[in-house]
Every structure is written in structure tokens, then in C-alpha cells.
Design a protein around this motif. Structure first.
Motif, PDB file in Angstrom:
ATOM      1  N   THR A 164       0.824  -1.218   0.000  1.00  0.00           N
ATOM      2  CA  THR A 164       0.000   0.000   0.000  1.00  0.00           C
ATOM      3  C   THR A 164       0.858   1.268   0.000  1.00  0.00           C
ATOM      4  O   THR A 164       0.618   2.199  -0.766  1.00  0.00           O
ATOM      5  CB  THR A 164      -0.896   0.048   1.282  1.00  0.00           C
ATOM      6  OG1 THR A 164      -1.512  -1.220   1.464  1.00  0.00           O
ATOM      7  CG2 THR A 164      -1.941   1.151   1.199  1.00  0.00           C
ATOM      8  N   LYS A 178      -6.789   4.487   0.781  1.00  0.00           N
ATOM      9  CA  LYS A 178      -6.064   3.236   0.505  1.00  0.00           C
ATOM     10  C   LYS A 178      -5.677   2.537   1.807  1.00  0.00           C
ATOM     11  O   LYS A 178      -5.777   1.323   1.940  1.00  0.00           O
ATOM     12  CB  LYS A 178      -4.774   3.528  -0.281  1.00  0.00           C
ATOM     13  CG  LYS A 178      -5.001   3.998  -1.697  1.00  0.00           C
ATOM     14  CD  LYS A 178      -3.663   4.108  -2.407  1.00  0.00           C
ATOM     15  CE  LYS A 178      -3.708   5.177  -3.474  1.00  0.00           C
ATOM     16  NZ  LYS A 178      -2.395   5.549  -3.971  1.00  0.00           N
ATOM     17  N   ALA A 238      -6.843  -1.118   3.157  1.00  0.00           N
ATOM     18  CA  ALA A 238      -5.869  -2.167   3.468  1.00  0.00           C
ATOM     19  C   ALA A 238      -6.041  -2.675   4.901  1.00  0.00           C
ATOM     20  O   ALA A 238      -5.912  -3.866   5.166  1.00  0.00           O
ATOM     21  CB  ALA A 238      -4.454  -1.635   3.251  1.00  0.00           C
TER      22      ALA A 238
END
Ligand code: TRP
Length: 336
Positions: A178, A325, A329
Motif C-alpha cells: 500500500t 487506501k 488495506a
């Protein structure tokens, strides 16, 4: 090709001095001008509070001082996004998430943190705060929130970048690929010593020349610089290798001047006062354009505010993207 993101910044605890200029600002301006990067620069007020929590007024005042220093040195708001750290709440959120990925022992071993704790006995006594010990975690949040790939800083910051890289690796291993692992970029010029010969130039050490210093102030400071202690009168043969004035001539004077000054010193033909005056003039000349731009921005605070407001707005948008993001994750993307 996509431009590499640069993320860097400074704590607003005082105006910037020539140590900052040679150590990192000059490099940041060069990188900005190359057109190859997408640079962000943060004014780290939250980090400044970790060792100035009892002095919020000082931090507040210096946010604008540092912004003016950047602009005066050639950081161009059309090319570089300048923003205020505390106005990006995403970095505080990331700090909390990352704090699970760092051990207390690892923070205590961080050489930069260790040195600073030793220097700040007056503030912390025998026991350091959680916030200060943890500032490398918040610095990792600063860098990764903007997917900073390159971090142009002085060499004292290397352990902090290394700590960020470790956090990134751990995050990616646990939660999946990530975050971007950053790399430090050092200036080719090495760290500048203080006028007193101390290895570091700093406000608390009282040995710094500020970018905002007037010609008179520069002259006064240069006059107090440490020279060869064995040289009592002009006729005594001097040793420029142990003289701070010669050291600074090498940074601010032409090669020919340096050769002449050092030769005459060794032969006992040039007095220290004359040598210092010449140096003070060269420093003042080099800093003149910076001083002039500074005077302009001091007279136009509304322009500085506008730059900070716009930069911060843009930075917030970028940080929000990263946050999405990260939450995905970490399986914190409820109701998305
Ligand atoms: N630690 C830096 C200093 O002491 C300031 C800073 C905060 C920073 N966040 C950063 C530097 C991110 C580079 C990248 O001045």
C-alpha cells in the motif's frame, strides 16, 4: 513519465539559518527547478510542539517566519506545495495506526531522538514524553501520507527516514502492498559548522547566521568567529586550517580569494579583522537577494497567508487519497 513526489519540511521553532540553507533548502530549490518532481514542503508545527508544548505562541509565530524563509530562498508556490502539518488531520490518524508497528525500544534506540533527548534535559528532566519519543512515527505519517518517494534533508534526519522505511515495510507486509518506501536525498554540501567551531549550527547554540540577518548583524557575528588562537598579532603566522573565518571563506568567497586570504594568513601578512570584514561582505552579498525577497513578504503577509491556505487545501486532497487506501488495506473501510 510520472513525476516523483518529494516530501520534506522543517519544525517552525525559529527562523532558518545558513545551516538550513546549505544543508537542505538549496537542494530543495534545485530539485524544484529541475521540473522532474512534484515537491511538497511541510511546516511541521505538530512536531515542533513535541518539544515546545509549553510554548504554543513561539510555534505559531514561526510558522509564518519559516514560510517567508522558504519563499525568500526560491521555493516557488507555483511549483512546490507548501502546507501546515496540523491542518492535515490524516497525518494524525496515520500516526495512530503506525504506532502499532513500532516498538518503544526501537524509538529509544533512534540516534536522532537519543541525541535530542540528551539536549533537552531542561524540558524533559529524567523522563521523556510519549509525544516526543514518538515523533518519528508522526514523521513517517507525514512522508507516507503524500506517497513521498524522495526526502531532501540534512544528514541528522537519516535515522528518521530509516525508521519510516521500516514502518512502511512492516505495514505492507501485514496489510498488503500500500505505502511507498521513501529515500533520503542528501545535499552535496556537508553540514556547516557554527561560527564558534561547534559541529552544528543552531539557535540554542547562539552560533548561527540567519537568512534574515542584516549586513550589520552578519558583520557583528563574523567578528566574533573563532580564529587560530595562537595568532595574537598580524605578524604572527596563522593556520587557516583551524580558523572558522577561513572555513566560511571557502563557502562564500571565490577560489582566488580563498587562496589569497589563506596564503597571506600563513605568511602573517593579513590581519584577522580585515579578513573577517571581507568575509562578512561576501556573506551579506550572497544573502542579499534572500533578504530583499524577505522584506517583500514581510510587507505582504496576506500573500503569504494565501499561499499557505492554497497549499494546505491541495495537500489535504492528496492525503485523503492515501487515507482511503490505508483504511481499505486495514479493513477500516466500513460502509464504503
Ligand atoms: N524532523 C524535521 C525537523 O526536525 C521536520 C519534519 C517533520 C520533516 N516531518 C518531516 C522532514 C517529513 C522531512 C520529512 O526539522
Amino acid at each position: 513519465m510520472e513525476k516523483k513526489r518529494i516530501l520534506t519540511g522543517d519544525r517552525p521553532t525559529g527562523r532558518l539559518h545558513i545551516g538550513h540553507y546549505f544543508g537542505s533548502i538549496k537542494k530543495r530549490v534545485e530539485m524544484q527547478e529541475s521540473g522532474l518532481y512534484d515537491p511538497y514542503i511541510l511546516i511541521a508545527d505538530v512536531q515542533a510542539l513535541t518539544d515546545n508544548f509549553n510554548n504554543p505562541e513561539k510555534v505559531r509565530k514561526n510558522v509564518r517566519e519559516v514560510a517567508i524563509d522558504y519563499l525568500s530562498c526560491g521555493i516557488d508556490p507555483k511549483k512546490t506545495t507548501i502546507y501546515i502539518q496540523s491542518m492535515i488531520p490524516e497525518t494524525a490518524e496515520l500516526t495512530v495506526f503506525y504506532s502499532n508497528l513500532v516498538t518503544i525500544a526501537r524509538l529509544e534506540r533512534n540516534p536522532t531522538v537519543k541525541t535530542e533527548i540528551a539536549q533537552k534535559r531542561d524540558l524533559f528532566g529524567e523522563s521523556v514524553t510519549y509525544g516526543f519519543l514518538g515523533y518519528p512515527v508522526s514523521q513517517a505519517a507525514d512522508i507516507t501520507a503524500f506517497e513521498g518517494e524522495l526526502v531532501p534533508v540534512g544528514d541528522d534526519q537519516l535515522p528518521l527516514i530509516e525508521q519510516t522505511r521500516e514502518i512502511v515495510r512492516k505495514f505492507n507486509k501485514i496489510y498488503g502492498e500500500t505505502l511507498v518506501e521513501p529515500q533520503a536525498v542528501l545535499s552535496s554540501e556537508k553540514r556547516i559548522k557554527g561560527l564558534d567551531g561547534n559541529d552544528k549550527m543552531g539557535k540554542s547554540l547562539g552560533n548561527a547566521i540567519y537568512l534574515s540577518d542584516s549586513e550589520e548583524e552578519i558583520t557583528k557575528k563574523v567578528m566574533s568567529a573563532i580564529t587560530d588562537p595562537n595568532r595574537i598579532k598580524k605578524e604572527t603566522k596563522g593556520n587557516p586550517d583551524i580558523c572558522m573565518v577561513a572555513y566560511y571563506h571557502k563557502l562564500f568567497s571565490t577560489k582566488e580569494e580563498v587562496e589569497e586570504v589563506c596564503k597571506e594568513c600563513r605568511e602573517g601578512k593579513r590581519g584577522c579583522v580585515q579578513c573577517k570584514k571581507q568575509l562578512a561582505k561576501n556573506i551579506a552579498d550572497e544573502l542579499k537577494p534572500i533578504r530583499e525577497k524577505r522584506a517583500y513578504y514581510e510587507a505582504h503577509p496576506e500573500e503569504v497567508d494565501k499561499i499557505l491556505i492554497e497549499g494546505t487545501k491541495k495537500a489535504r486532497e492528496t492525503a485523503k487519497e492515501t487515507m482511503k487506501k490505508v483504511k481499505k488495506a486495514m479493513k477500516l473501510d466500513y460502509f464504503e
